[in-house]
Design an enzyme around this catalytic site. Structure first.
Site, PDB file in Angstrom:
ATOM      1  N   ASP A 201       0.851  -1.238  -0.030  1.00  0.00           N
ATOM      2  CA  ASP A 201      -0.031  -0.092  -0.054  1.00  0.00           C
ATOM      3  C   ASP A 201       1.069   1.113   0.099  1.00  0.00           C
ATOM      4  O   ASP A 201       2.110   1.108   0.475  1.00  0.00           O
ATOM      5  CB  ASP A 201      -0.749  -0.040   1.219  1.00  0.00           C
ATOM      6  CG  ASP A 201      -1.883  -1.089   1.226  1.00  0.00           C
ATOM      7  OD1 ASP A 201      -2.246  -1.505   0.356  1.00  0.00           O
ATOM      8  OD2 ASP A 201      -2.283  -1.643   2.330  1.00  0.00           O
TER       9      ASP A 201
ATOM     10  N   ARG B   5      -1.021  -0.985  -8.514  1.00  0.00           N
ATOM     11  CA  ARG B   5      -2.545  -0.618  -8.298  1.00  0.00           C
ATOM     12  C   ARG B   5      -2.625   0.743  -8.300  1.00  0.00           C
ATOM     13  O   ARG B   5      -2.020   1.512  -7.327  1.00  0.00           O
ATOM     14  CB  ARG B   5      -3.108  -1.096  -6.877  1.00  0.00           C
ATOM     15  CG  ARG B   5      -4.099  -0.718  -6.466  1.00  0.00           C
ATOM     16  CD  ARG B   5      -4.384  -1.089  -4.849  1.00  0.00           C
ATOM     17  NE  ARG B   5      -4.763  -2.446  -4.342  1.00  0.00           N
ATOM     18  CZ  ARG B   5      -4.022  -2.807  -3.413  1.00  0.00           C
ATOM     19  NH1 ARG B   5      -3.464  -2.115  -2.315  1.00  0.00           N
ATOM     20  NH2 ARG B   5      -4.184  -3.956  -2.981  1.00  0.00           N
TER      21      ARG B   5
HETATM   22  P1  FAD Z   1     -14.211   8.810  -5.390  1.00  0.00           P
HETATM   23  O1  FAD Z   1     -14.504   9.964  -6.443  1.00  0.00           O
HETATM   24  O2  FAD Z   1     -13.965   8.945  -4.035  1.00  0.00           O
HETATM   25  O3  FAD Z   1     -15.805   7.677  -5.369  1.00  0.00           O
HETATM   26  C1  FAD Z   1     -16.302   7.175  -6.601  1.00  0.00           C
HETATM   27  C2  FAD Z   1     -17.615   6.773  -6.122  1.00  0.00           C
HETATM   28  O4  FAD Z   1     -17.641   5.785  -4.971  1.00  0.00           O
HETATM   29  C3  FAD Z   1     -18.634   8.023  -5.759  1.00  0.00           C
HETATM   30  O5  FAD Z   1     -19.727   7.763  -5.947  1.00  0.00           O
HETATM   31  C4  FAD Z   1     -18.299   7.719  -4.237  1.00  0.00           C
HETATM   32  O6  FAD Z   1     -19.354   8.182  -3.444  1.00  0.00           O
HETATM   33  C5  FAD Z   1     -18.154   6.252  -4.210  1.00  0.00           C
HETATM   34  N1  FAD Z   1     -17.352   5.792  -2.825  1.00  0.00           N
HETATM   35  C6  FAD Z   1     -16.038   6.203  -2.636  1.00  0.00           C
HETATM   36  N2  FAD Z   1     -15.731   5.638  -1.321  1.00  0.00           N
HETATM   37  C7  FAD Z   1     -16.802   5.291  -0.741  1.00  0.00           C
HETATM   38  C8  FAD Z   1     -17.120   4.604   0.516  1.00  0.00           C
HETATM   39  N3  FAD Z   1     -16.328   4.595   1.557  1.00  0.00           N
HETATM   40  N4  FAD Z   1     -18.323   4.282   0.964  1.00  0.00           N
HETATM   41  C9  FAD Z   1     -19.446   4.679  -0.167  1.00  0.00           C
HETATM   42  N5  FAD Z   1     -19.158   4.974  -1.490  1.00  0.00           N
HETATM   43  C10 FAD Z   1     -18.072   5.460  -1.563  1.00  0.00           C
HETATM   44  N6  FAD Z   1      -5.301   5.184  -1.015  1.00  0.00           N
HETATM   45  C11 FAD Z   1      -3.933   5.317  -0.663  1.00  0.00           C
HETATM   46  O7  FAD Z   1      -3.571   6.559  -0.543  1.00  0.00           O
HETATM   47  N7  FAD Z   1      -3.114   4.411  -0.420  1.00  0.00           N
HETATM   48  C12 FAD Z   1      -3.396   3.024  -0.633  1.00  0.00           C
HETATM   49  O8  FAD Z   1      -2.539   2.240  -0.730  1.00  0.00           O
HETATM   50  C13 FAD Z   1      -4.764   2.617  -1.295  1.00  0.00           C
HETATM   51  N8  FAD Z   1      -5.235   1.548  -1.484  1.00  0.00           N
HETATM   52  C14 FAD Z   1      -6.573   1.245  -1.693  1.00  0.00           C
HETATM   53  C15 FAD Z   1      -6.625   0.082  -2.499  1.00  0.00           C
HETATM   54  C16 FAD Z   1      -8.007  -0.192  -3.078  1.00  0.00           C
HETATM   55  C17 FAD Z   1      -8.416  -1.396  -3.678  1.00  0.00           C
HETATM   56  C18 FAD Z   1      -8.937   0.949  -3.212  1.00  0.00           C
HETATM   57  C19 FAD Z   1     -10.248   0.797  -3.888  1.00  0.00           C
HETATM   58  C20 FAD Z   1      -8.612   2.098  -2.674  1.00  0.00           C
HETATM   59  C21 FAD Z   1      -7.282   2.571  -2.145  1.00  0.00           C
HETATM   60  N9  FAD Z   1      -7.046   3.610  -1.527  1.00  0.00           N
HETATM   61  C22 FAD Z   1      -5.768   3.716  -1.312  1.00  0.00           C
HETATM   62  C23 FAD Z   1      -8.043   4.797  -1.368  1.00  0.00           C
HETATM   63  C24 FAD Z   1      -8.199   5.681  -2.647  1.00  0.00           C
HETATM   64  O9  FAD Z   1      -6.942   6.558  -2.735  1.00  0.00           O
HETATM   65  C25 FAD Z   1      -9.283   6.404  -2.723  1.00  0.00           C
HETATM   66  O10 FAD Z   1      -9.225   7.296  -1.665  1.00  0.00           O
HETATM   67  C26 FAD Z   1     -10.584   5.798  -2.321  1.00  0.00           C
HETATM   68  O11 FAD Z   1     -10.523   4.547  -3.474  1.00  0.00           O
HETATM   69  C27 FAD Z   1     -11.786   6.798  -2.891  1.00  0.00           C
HETATM   70  O12 FAD Z   1     -11.538   7.282  -4.327  1.00  0.00           O
HETATM   71  P2  FAD Z   1     -12.416   6.547  -5.571  1.00  0.00           P
HETATM   72  O13 FAD Z   1     -11.549   6.152  -6.794  1.00  0.00           O
HETATM   73  O14 FAD Z   1     -13.239   5.479  -5.208  1.00  0.00           O
HETATM   74  O15 FAD Z   1     -13.239   7.834  -6.229  1.00  0.00           O
END
Ligand code: FAD
Length: 314
Positions: A137, A187
């Site tokens: 991560d 990722r």
């Molecule tokens: P967004 O624009 O935030 O969301 C897109 C859509 O999904 C929107 O409709 C939103 O409402 C919905 N959504 C998003 N989150 C939620 C929630 N919690 N509950 C309900 N609906 C939601 N970040 C790091 O900095 N380092 C990492 O190592 C890391 N690892 C990750 C691994 C995975 C598999 C994933 C999926 C995320 C990881 N993240 C990590 C978090 C990432 O950086 C984002 O903060 C997070 O995924 C939200 O971004 P999004 O691309 O889903 O877009």
């Protein structure tokens, strides 16, 4: 970042709130929604259920981050190694995600790297199939360079390690350029640790940076090197653009995957499976669920009802 999100981050960091939640209910509504199991056995059962019912794969992540105590570090490492063995025994891919600050980097780089090697070897040694990875991560900017260096060292040592990169950081394309020429997995996420001085400004610019990085990850050079792209996002608009790009560039659906957090947008996870795409969930397990789960609440104000239910009856 919204006021709601800032408030939930403060709650995530509050030891008082964390202690109170843990004593209130072993596994509240909130934990059940976002955490796949209280221990490794339960997490593997959850992973097996998802695989059998929906063809969704899992990456197990033992909860715990920013740990400096040697005993706690060793415990985290043993949990990750144990997850590798339990996944292999259940006939699932051996896929674990690891925070460098949970496995020794808060103590010393040498200890962190040594422990990462142990986990990576367990992932490789458990089953040795193509889908077995330890994925690092990416945490805050203070540990970014060391995480990238660790990734390179592991690859040089022949350990199947993947890396997470954050689209919001302006320097991500430089890290990508090296990685896409390796037999590794990246990722791509938007990034959960905003830092104004290092980031693209604003949501539209971050989304564009995500697509620019996705385009590099889906290049011909990447396909020829055996690189495996992973798109970690719940954003269906971005996923749609990625599917189109992959089709145009001749990538088979089996050549890359979408990864989402367990409990977040399960409807969209199933929809992608129905379209024939590989889907994986990042599946946390363990007792230290509070900081992780409350951060998920903060990402979407609509999750506030989950928090309210957790604080009342269960
Ligand atoms: P967004 O624009 O935030 O969301 C897109 C859509 O999904 C929107 O409709 C939103 O409402 C919905 N959504 C998003 N989150 C939620 C929630 N919690 N509950 C309900 N609906 C939601 N970040 C790091 O900095 N380092 C990492 O190592 C890391 N690892 C990750 C691994 C995975 C598999 C994933 C999926 C995320 C990881 N993240 C990590 C978090 C990432 O950086 C984002 O903060 C997070 O995924 C939200 O971004 P999004 O691309 O889903 O877009």
């Amino acid at each position: 970042m919204s006021i709601f999100q800032k408030a939930t981050i403060a709650l995530a960091r509050s030891p008082v709130a964390g202690r109170a939640m843990r004593t209130m209910a072993a596994r509240s509504t909130l934990a059940r929604r976002f955490v796949g199991g209280a221990d490794v056995d339960e997490a593997v059962r959850t992973a097996a259920r998802l695989r059998e019912a929906h063809g969704i794969r899992a990456s197990l992540f033992y909860l715990g981050e920013y740990v400096a105590d040697r005993g706690a570090i060793e415990h985290n490492v043993n949990q990750a190694i144990g997850a590798c063995g339990a996944l292999a025994a259940a006939g699932l891919d051996v896929h674990v995600s690891v925070d460098p600050t949970a496995i020794g980097y808060m103590h010393s780089d040498a200890l962190g790297e040594d422990n990462a090697r142990r986990i990576g070897m367990a992932a490789r040694g458990s089953a040795g199939k193509g889908g077995d990875w330890m994925v690092l991560d990416m945490e805050d900017s203070g540990i970014r360079d060391r995480t990238c260096a660790l990734h390179r060292n592991l690859l040089v040592a022949g350990i199947p390690a993947g890396l997470t990169l954050q689209a919001r950081r302006r320097r991500t394309p430089e890290d990508l350029a090296w990685a896409i020429r390796q037999r590794t997995s990246l990722r791509l996420v938007k990034g959960a640790f905003p830092e104004r001085a290092l980031d693209h400004a604003g949501r539209a610019r971050i989304d564009q940076a995500y697509l620019d990085a996705a385009s590099i990850m889906l290049s011909r050079e990447a396909r020829e090197s055996g690189f495996y792209p992973v798109f970690g996002t719940h954003d269906d608009r971005l996923a749609g653009a990625i599917m189109e790009l992959a089709r145009d560039r001749g990538w088979p659906a089996s050549g890359f995957e979408f990864e989402m957090l367990y409990g977040v947008r399960p409807d969209w996870q199933l929809a992608l499976r129905a379209l024939g795409y590989n889907v994986r969930v990042y599946l946390p397990f363990g007792a230290d669920w509070w900081p992780y789960a409350i951060r998920r609440v903060g990402e979407n104000p609509r999750n506030a009802w989950l928090l309210a239910r957790s604080l009342t009856a269960d």
